[in-house]
Enzyme design. Structure first.
Site, PDB file in Angstrom:
ATOM      1  N   SER A  82       8.814   1.888 -28.728  1.00 45.15           N
ATOM      2  CA  SER A  82       7.631   2.218 -29.543  1.00 45.15           C
ATOM      3  C   SER A  82       7.647   3.690 -29.973  1.00 45.15           C
ATOM      4  CB  SER A  82       6.332   1.871 -28.807  1.00 45.15           C
ATOM      5  OG  SER A  82       6.090   2.773 -27.764  1.00 45.15           O
TER       6      SER A  82
ATOM      7  N   HIS B 176       7.926  12.283 -21.717  1.00 50.80           N
ATOM      8  CA  HIS B 176       7.580  11.818 -20.376  1.00 50.80           C
ATOM      9  C   HIS B 176       6.069  11.596 -20.302  1.00 50.80           C
ATOM     10  CE1 HIS B 176       8.017  11.252 -16.095  1.00 50.80           C
ATOM     11  NE2 HIS B 176       6.944  12.009 -15.938  1.00 50.80           N
TER      12      HIS B 176
HETATM   13  C1  GRF Z   1       7.334   6.016 -22.615  1.00 54.71           C
HETATM   14  O1  GRF Z   1       6.191   5.953 -21.801  1.00 54.71           O
HETATM   15  C2  GRF Z   1       8.047   7.325 -22.426  1.00 54.71           C
HETATM   16  O2  GRF Z   1       7.185   8.387 -22.149  1.00 54.71           O
HETATM   17  C3  GRF Z   1       8.922   7.044 -21.236  1.00 54.71           C
HETATM   18  O3  GRF Z   1       9.346   5.708 -21.397  1.00 54.71           O
HETATM   19  C4  GRF Z   1       8.394   5.010 -22.196  1.00 54.71           C
HETATM   20  C5  GRF Z   1       9.155   4.451 -23.364  1.00 54.71           C
HETATM   21  O4  GRF Z   1       8.346   3.638 -24.180  1.00 54.71           O
HETATM   22  N1  GRF Z   1      10.011   7.982 -21.174  1.00 54.71           N
HETATM   23  P1  GRF Z   1       8.906   3.110 -25.583  1.00 54.71           P
HETATM   24  O5  GRF Z   1      10.227   2.386 -25.276  1.00 54.71           O
HETATM   25  O6  GRF Z   1       9.111   4.298 -26.463  1.00 54.71           O
HETATM   26  O7  GRF Z   1       7.871   2.160 -26.080  1.00 54.71           O
END
Ligand code: GRF
Length: 218
Positions: free
Chosen positions: A25, A121
């Site tokens: 996402s 993060h």
């Molecule tokens: C997000 O919460 C990001 O902060 C962490 O992993 C998750 C990835 O979500 N590193 P997406 O795959 O971008 O939806």
């Protein structure tokens, strides 16, 4: 430290290499910011997944972007990272964006792209690094959490911070609702950070990202 505008042709878009392992996402939010003209001066050169059936990879294909699958499972880190570095170089990537990339980078990888790797993060670092940051925040009982976009160095969730966005933790929250509200802020924060880094108008003083004002007439 190497500012990424120093050794590039002026006015050429900064080429992003997106690394993901799952849902994607954050990647989609970046692609949408570029498409909508909110994130200028960059283009997505390649989307690389270390997981063959990552939903984010399918989304990248649907958007017609160049993709690569470099499966990491069962491979030595240095060997796999060497393939990822080669792929990024083959696509002329200037700035690497980790977007839910569930893999630690080797020293060789970090050294190959000095101050040119960003990560997002879901906590206000330096608190709650590592996995399940939202659950860590709830368990600790903090009243405010959020997200951090930072440069990647050799320590986990550690490099200089570019952008943070805060999110209140509500009494009614569970990990799912908190993660969802943080994610909405992540989607804004990542594009903002990419623009701030791609501009080249900054320096890192100690651990601090400091915006540099343009020279008059420059
Ligand atoms: C997000 O919460 C990001 O902060 C962490 O992993 C998750 C990835 O979500 N590193 P997406 O795959 O971008 O939806």
């Amino acid at each position: 430290m190497a500012n990424l505008q120093n050794d590039r042709p002026p006015a050429a878009p900064v080429r992003l290499g997106i690394l993901l392992s799952g849902r994607g996402s954050n990647f989609v939010a970046i692609a949408e910011s570029i498409r909508a003209g909110r994130l200028k001066g960059v283009e997505i050169a390649v989307v690389i997944s270390n997981v063959a059936d990552a939903p984010g990879l399918k989304k990248a294909k649907d958007l017609g972007l160049p993709t690569a699958v470099l499966v990491s499972k069962g491979r030595a880190r240095a060997e796999h990272d060497a393939d990822v570095i080669a792929c990024l170089r083959a696509h002329g990537v200037d700035l690497v964006c980790l977007a839910g990339y569930m893999r630690l980078l080797s020293r060789e990888f970090v050294t190959a792209f000095p101050e040119r790797i960003l990560n997002i993060h879901p906590s206000l670092l330096p608190v709650f690094p590592g996995l399940e940051a939202q659950a860590q925040a709830l368990d600790y009982g903090v009243k405010v959490s959020g997200c951090t976009v930072h440069f990647v160095d050799e320590e986990l969730d550690h490099g200089a911070i570019v952008v943070q966005r805060a999110v209140p933790v509500l009494e009614t929250d569970d990990t799912h609702t908190l993660a969802e509200r943080i994610l909405a802020e992540e989607h804004v924060a990542y594009s903002e950070a990419i623009e701030m880094v791609a501009s080249g108008e900054y320096e890192i003083r100690g651990r601090r990202y400091v915006k540099r004002e343009r020279e008059p007439g420059g």
